[in-house]
Design an enzyme around this catalytic site. Structure first.
Site, short mmCIF file in Angstrom:
data_model
loop_
_atom_site.label_atom_id
_atom_site.label_comp_id
_atom_site.label_asym_id
_atom_site.label_seq_id
_atom_site.Cartn_x
_atom_site.Cartn_y
_atom_site.Cartn_z
N SER A 99 0.72 -1.24 0.05
CA SER A 99 -0.02 -0.03 0.25
C SER A 99 0.65 1.23 0.03
O SER A 99 1.69 1.49 -0.97
CB SER A 99 -0.95 -0.12 1.26
OG SER A 99 -1.87 0.99 1.07
N ASP A 239 -2.62 6.00 -3.48
CA ASP A 239 -1.55 5.60 -2.77
C ASP A 239 -0.86 4.36 -3.61
O ASP A 239 -1.53 4.17 -4.86
CB ASP A 239 -1.88 4.99 -1.55
CG ASP A 239 -2.88 3.81 -1.35
OD1 ASP A 239 -3.79 3.73 -2.46
OD2 ASP A 239 -3.06 3.04 -0.44
N ASP A 241 -1.18 1.10 -4.00
CA ASP A 241 -2.22 0.28 -4.67
C ASP A 241 -3.54 0.45 -5.08
O ASP A 241 -4.52 -0.01 -5.26
CB ASP A 241 -2.23 -1.22 -3.79
CG ASP A 241 -2.78 -0.84 -2.34
OD1 ASP A 241 -3.21 0.10 -1.87
OD2 ASP A 241 -3.65 -1.68 -1.69
N ASP A 243 -5.96 1.88 -3.37
CA ASP A 243 -7.46 1.82 -2.63
C ASP A 243 -7.86 2.78 -1.71
O ASP A 243 -8.68 3.18 -0.97
CB ASP A 243 -7.41 0.55 -1.67
CG ASP A 243 -6.32 0.50 -0.60
OD1 ASP A 243 -5.29 1.38 -0.67
OD2 ASP A 243 -6.37 -0.58 0.22
#
Length: 448
Positions: A99, A239, A241, A243
């Site tokens: 992340s 960010d 990834d 999400d």
């Protein structure tokens, strides 16, 4: 939290605390676990970290050795894995990402067949297998050995799904995107271009080591300056990834997850689409959000930090909007997890329908000053439960009364205690945070 799996999967420094052997065993267990009655199909996505390829191959080796077929989405976002698992009826999905962490960290996040984060009891079984507590698993042989399948088509269908959610064209909007040199680099621009926006993109040239480096939702100042320099209507930062989403308004002001919840929640309420007239927040949400919600007639609930807890509350109580200050926002009509690009589209729906700027819409919330300090400790539980620390926290809470609050909690992914204070003035925040941190130091709990 388990030994390896925290609030957001198994995360750590690549080949230090999270190794290829760990990844292989996770694959071995999942391939066996889902393959006891049929040949399992498991889909894998990854972000742009150099180590993501290594972990992908280790997971594939474990999965196929246990008899599962591994479908590869390649570089993609966490929410796209959730979407593909759900719509294509995979047994589970795996996202390789840490992340917002630095590039040298990585993580393994397992998503169940419903597109949600894996149940804690299954994570516990994986941990027992990793530690050799549950015995060895049988290896697949002959025609039962699994195979890999290139499944980039699944990612492309997810892109099409995002585009289909827009209610209006973005033709007259100048939109900035900060892709954090991460997963959204492969997706975000194509979505906004398809919807007619004049799209300006930064940090979309990943090289394996620049993910989250002075860019993206955790370094929002870069996008703030870019929006102001280019005179853009709005900006969105993701960010690693994708999400999470943090927005920037037309004046360069940060619109965090709390403000996004308010803007979208109020709009949905006006449309009669905010189920139970309620949003779901975490204990980290700002006091100013709650005061604005009270004024707008919006109810709210509070959960522990982590979008998995937000989503659990939403599903249990039938709510449709929830999220975190950090930018994990869940629109349950469209997704089962936080989705940064989807959040951007939902914000754009409000802007296009109401014909107002993001700054105007978010300006109804008076955010209280908030200070968060991360304190590195030898043992999180010991530090948090120390009697003198608890006494100091109680004293601060009493001093703040209804005009502020203090929150002390353990990090779900790092050896940190997070001390957060909200108050009417920055100086008060600083004073009360330091008051608690000083007690932690005096008790010998802090690792310098």
């Amino acid at each position: 939290m388990g030994k390896y799996f925290g609030t957001d999967g198994f995360r750590g420094e690549a080949n230090v605390t999270l190794t290829v052997e760990h990844a292989f065993k996770v694959g071995r267990f999942l391939g066996w676990y889902y393959g006891q009655e049929h040949k399992p199909r498991i889909v894998i996505g990854k972000d742009t970290r150099r180590s993501s390829y290594m972990f992908e191959y280790a997971l594939v080796a474990g999965l196929t050795a246990s008899g599962a077929d591994a479908y590869l989405l390649h570089v993609t976002t966490t929410p796209s894995v959730s979407y593909v698992v759900r719509t294509d009826e995979f047994d589970c999905g795996i996202m390789i990402s840490a992340s917002h962490n630095p590039f040298y960290d990585n993580g393994i996040k397992v998503i169940n067949g419903m597109g949600c984060k894996l149940e804690a009891e299954v994570e516990a079984k994986i941990e027992a297998y990793i530690d050799g507590e549950s015995g060895e698993l049988p290896l697949a042989t002959k025609e039962n050995i699994g195979r890999t399948v290139d499944y980039v088509a699944g990612r492309n269908r997810y892109i099409g799904y995002l585009i289909s959610l827009a209610t209006r064209s973005f033709k007259n909007y100048r939109i900035g995107l900060d892709c954090s040199n991460g997963s959204s680099s492969a997706i975000a621009k194509s979505v906004f271009d398809a919807l007619g926006a004049k799209t300006y993109v930064i940090n979309n040239e990943p090289n394996g080591t620049n993910i989250n480096t002075n860019c993206g939702s955790t370094h929002i100042g870069v996008l703030q300056q870019y929006v102001k320099e280019k005179g853009l209507d709005v900006g969105f930062a993701y960010d690693g990834d994708a999400d999470r989403c943090i927005a920037v308004d037309e004046n360069g002001n940060v619109i965090d997850g709390d403000l996004i919840l308010y803007v979208c929640g109020k709009y949905l309420k006006e449309q009669g689409k905010l189920k139970n007239d309620t949003i779901v927040t975490t204990v980290m949400s700002n006091l100013g959000l709650y005061k604005a919600c009270d004024k707008a007639g919006i109810h709210y609930e509070k959960t522990a930090v982590g979008d998995k807890y937000v989503y659990e509350n939403m599903t249990q109580n039938g709510h449709c909007l929830g999220g975190e200050q950090s930018g994990h926002i869940i629109f349950s009509k469209h997704a089962t997890t936080g989705d940064g690009i989807l959040t951007s589209l939902m914000i754009m729906e409000v802007l296009t329908e109401k014909k107002q700027t993001l700054g105007t819409l978010a300006g109804e919330v008076k955010i209280y000053p908030q200070l968060l300090k991360n304190v590195r400790v030898a043992d999180k539980k010991t530090a948090r439960e120390n009697p003198e620390v608890q006494k100091a926290v109680d004293q601060v809470a009493e001093a703040l009364g209804d005009e502020g609050r203090i929150l002390v909690r353990e990090s779900g992914t790092e050896p940190l205690i997070r001390v957060m204070v909200e108050a009417a003035e920055d100086a008060l925040c600083e004073k009360y945070v330091d008051q608690v941190v000083d007690v932690m130091k005096a008790q010998g709990l802090v690792v310098e």
